[in-house]
Scaffold this active site. Sequence first.
Site, PDB file in Angstrom:
ATOM      1  N   LYS A  10     -15.043 -11.410  -8.118  1.00 27.51           N
ATOM      2  CA  LYS A  10     -15.325  -9.980  -8.239  1.00 27.51           C
ATOM      3  C   LYS A  10     -15.959  -9.617  -9.591  1.00 27.51           C
ATOM      4  O   LYS A  10     -15.931 -10.406 -10.542  1.00 27.51           O
ATOM      5  CB  LYS A  10     -14.018  -9.199  -8.047  1.00 27.51           C
ATOM      6  CG  LYS A  10     -13.421  -9.338  -6.643  1.00 27.51           C
ATOM      7  CD  LYS A  10     -12.223  -8.407  -6.489  1.00 27.51           C
ATOM      8  CE  LYS A  10     -11.634  -8.490  -5.105  1.00 27.51           C
ATOM      9  NZ  LYS A  10     -10.534  -7.500  -4.923  1.00 27.51           N
ATOM     10  N   PHE A  58      -7.318   4.259  -2.492  1.00 30.76           N
ATOM     11  CA  PHE A  58      -8.109   3.508  -3.469  1.00 30.76           C
ATOM     12  C   PHE A  58      -9.472   3.063  -2.932  1.00 30.76           C
ATOM     13  O   PHE A  58     -10.196   2.357  -3.617  1.00 30.76           O
ATOM     14  CB  PHE A  58      -7.317   2.292  -3.974  1.00 30.76           C
ATOM     15  CG  PHE A  58      -6.849   1.339  -2.896  1.00 30.76           C
ATOM     16  CD1 PHE A  58      -7.720   0.406  -2.353  1.00 30.76           C
ATOM     17  CD2 PHE A  58      -5.536   1.376  -2.442  1.00 30.76           C
ATOM     18  CE1 PHE A  58      -7.299  -0.487  -1.360  1.00 30.76           C
ATOM     19  CE2 PHE A  58      -5.104   0.488  -1.440  1.00 30.76           C
ATOM     20  CZ  PHE A  58      -5.990  -0.434  -0.911  1.00 30.76           C
ATOM     21  N   THR A  92      -1.790  -9.992  -4.692  1.00 31.51           N
ATOM     22  CA  THR A  92      -2.847  -9.003  -4.956  1.00 31.51           C
ATOM     23  C   THR A  92      -2.670  -8.350  -6.319  1.00 31.51           C
ATOM     24  O   THR A  92      -3.629  -8.181  -7.068  1.00 31.51           O
ATOM     25  CB  THR A  92      -2.818  -7.916  -3.853  1.00 31.51           C
ATOM     26  OG1 THR A  92      -2.966  -8.552  -2.585  1.00 31.51           O
ATOM     27  CG2 THR A  92      -3.940  -6.910  -4.043  1.00 31.51           C
ATOM     28  N   ARG A 103      -5.119 -15.093 -10.031  1.00 32.29           N
ATOM     29  CA  ARG A 103      -4.869 -13.705 -10.452  1.00 32.29           C
ATOM     30  C   ARG A 103      -3.919 -13.631 -11.634  1.00 32.29           C
ATOM     31  O   ARG A 103      -4.072 -12.775 -12.510  1.00 32.29           O
ATOM     32  CB  ARG A 103      -4.372 -12.890  -9.257  1.00 32.29           C
ATOM     33  CG  ARG A 103      -5.530 -12.583  -8.286  1.00 32.29           C
ATOM     34  CD  ARG A 103      -5.023 -12.023  -7.010  1.00 32.29           C
ATOM     35  NE  ARG A 103      -6.086 -11.511  -6.143  1.00 32.29           N
ATOM     36  CZ  ARG A 103      -5.966 -11.394  -4.832  1.00 32.29           C
ATOM     37  NH1 ARG A 103      -4.844 -11.752  -4.243  1.00 32.29           N
ATOM     38  NH2 ARG A 103      -6.960 -10.920  -4.108  1.00 32.29           N
ATOM     39  N   ASN A 113      -8.859  -7.440  -9.620  1.00 28.76           N
ATOM     40  CA  ASN A 113      -7.992  -8.611  -9.459  1.00 28.76           C
ATOM     41  C   ASN A 113      -8.770  -9.923  -9.263  1.00 28.76           C
ATOM     42  O   ASN A 113      -8.272 -10.879  -8.688  1.00 28.76           O
ATOM     43  CB  ASN A 113      -6.944  -8.373  -8.366  1.00 28.76           C
ATOM     44  CG  ASN A 113      -7.555  -8.146  -7.001  1.00 28.76           C
ATOM     45  OD1 ASN A 113      -8.767  -8.038  -6.877  1.00 28.76           O
ATOM     46  ND2 ASN A 113      -6.722  -8.080  -5.985  1.00 28.76           N
ATOM     47  N   HIS A 116     -11.298 -12.160  -4.121  1.00 27.22           N
ATOM     48  CA  HIS A 116     -10.888 -11.805  -2.757  1.00 27.22           C
ATOM     49  C   HIS A 116     -10.864 -13.074  -1.930  1.00 27.22           C
ATOM     50  O   HIS A 116     -11.712 -13.939  -2.110  1.00 27.22           O
ATOM     51  CB  HIS A 116     -11.881 -10.823  -2.118  1.00 27.22           C
ATOM     52  CG  HIS A 116     -11.714 -10.717  -0.628  1.00 27.22           C
ATOM     53  ND1 HIS A 116     -10.802  -9.866  -0.056  1.00 27.22           N
ATOM     54  CD2 HIS A 116     -12.285 -11.404   0.394  1.00 27.22           C
ATOM     55  CE1 HIS A 116     -10.837 -10.027   1.267  1.00 27.22           C
ATOM     56  NE2 HIS A 116     -11.730 -10.953   1.556  1.00 27.22           N
ATOM     57  N   GLU A 127     -16.110 -12.263   7.864  1.00 23.61           N
ATOM     58  CA  GLU A 127     -16.547 -12.051   6.480  1.00 23.61           C
ATOM     59  C   GLU A 127     -17.662 -13.025   6.095  1.00 23.61           C
ATOM     60  O   GLU A 127     -18.635 -12.645   5.446  1.00 23.61           O
ATOM     61  CB  GLU A 127     -15.342 -12.186   5.535  1.00 23.61           C
ATOM     62  CG  GLU A 127     -14.346 -11.046   5.728  1.00 23.61           C
ATOM     63  CD  GLU A 127     -13.073 -11.190   4.888  1.00 23.61           C
ATOM     64  OE1 GLU A 127     -12.227 -10.285   4.974  1.00 23.61           O
ATOM     65  OE2 GLU A 127     -12.925 -12.189   4.157  1.00 23.61           O
TER      66      GLU A 127
HETATM   67  P1  CMP Z   1      -8.722  -7.684  -1.841  1.00 25.78           P
HETATM   68  O1  CMP Z   1      -8.047  -8.971  -1.520  1.00 25.78           O
HETATM   69  O2  CMP Z   1     -10.171  -7.743  -2.169  1.00 25.78           O
HETATM   70  O3  CMP Z   1      -8.512  -6.682  -0.620  1.00 25.78           O
HETATM   71  C1  CMP Z   1      -8.434  -5.280  -0.790  1.00 25.78           C
HETATM   72  C2  CMP Z   1      -8.489  -4.869  -2.210  1.00 25.78           C
HETATM   73  O4  CMP Z   1      -8.067  -3.567  -2.478  1.00 25.78           O
HETATM   74  C3  CMP Z   1      -7.536  -5.722  -3.022  1.00 25.78           C
HETATM   75  O5  CMP Z   1      -7.996  -7.041  -3.093  1.00 25.78           O
HETATM   76  C4  CMP Z   1      -7.477  -4.949  -4.312  1.00 25.78           C
HETATM   77  O6  CMP Z   1      -8.537  -5.254  -5.183  1.00 25.78           O
HETATM   78  C5  CMP Z   1      -7.641  -3.527  -3.821  1.00 25.78           C
HETATM   79  N1  CMP Z   1      -6.364  -2.824  -3.895  1.00 25.78           N
HETATM   80  C6  CMP Z   1      -5.260  -3.080  -3.185  1.00 25.78           C
HETATM   81  N2  CMP Z   1      -4.283  -2.227  -3.533  1.00 25.78           N
HETATM   82  C7  CMP Z   1      -4.799  -1.410  -4.478  1.00 25.78           C
HETATM   83  C8  CMP Z   1      -4.290  -0.330  -5.225  1.00 25.78           C
HETATM   84  N3  CMP Z   1      -3.030   0.097  -5.068  1.00 25.78           N
HETATM   85  N4  CMP Z   1      -5.095   0.261  -6.109  1.00 25.78           N
HETATM   86  C9  CMP Z   1      -6.374  -0.169  -6.261  1.00 25.78           C
HETATM   87  N5  CMP Z   1      -6.919  -1.201  -5.569  1.00 25.78           N
HETATM   88  C10 CMP Z   1      -6.128  -1.814  -4.703  1.00 25.78           C
END
Ligand code: CMP
Length: 139
Positions: A10, A58, A92, A103, A113, A116, A127
């Site tokens: 990311k 979000f 996550t 992470r 984070n 993905h 995907e």
């Molecule tokens: P990802 O695995 O890319 O899938 C969904 C993404 O949403 C997750 O990683 C985070 O980057 C984002 N995400 C999940 N929860 C939150 C949150 N509470 N606030 C902001 N971003 C979030």
Amino acid sequence: MTERTFSIIKPDATERNLTGKINAVIEGAGLRIVAQRRIRMTEAQAKTFYEVHKERPFYGELVGQMTSAPVVVQVLEGENAVAKYREIMGATNPEQAAEGTIRKLFAKNVGENSVHGSDSQDNAKLEIAQFFTEDQIVG
Ligand code: CMP
């Protein structure tokens, strides 16, 4: 069983020149990077990719974050690649991620984070197909 998963390095990670270090963790875990491309994700691509989250508070922030700087999209291949990549990514929220996970090592917060990874084989197929054609994947 050998399978494929989809990965994104990311913007928060590409901005800090962490692509190589993250790839070292991936390869160190025995996953093979069988396709990889650095792109600037468009707003349309990010919205489609994260459509399942469109009702979440979000969502806007997530789309903004994913289009803020280049990302590296990847296809990873190996034994139980979906589960294995989720294990080495860690939770996550980096505060809950286990020691040694990507992470835990690199993520800034739950939004930024660093990586993905697909959450199922079905989603991995969808995907991967959003970003790669089969001839671009060299196993
Ligand atoms: P990802 O695995 O890319 O899938 C969904 C993404 O949403 C997750 O990683 C985070 O980057 C984002 N995400 C999940 N929860 C939150 C949150 N509470 N606030 C902001 N971003 C979030």
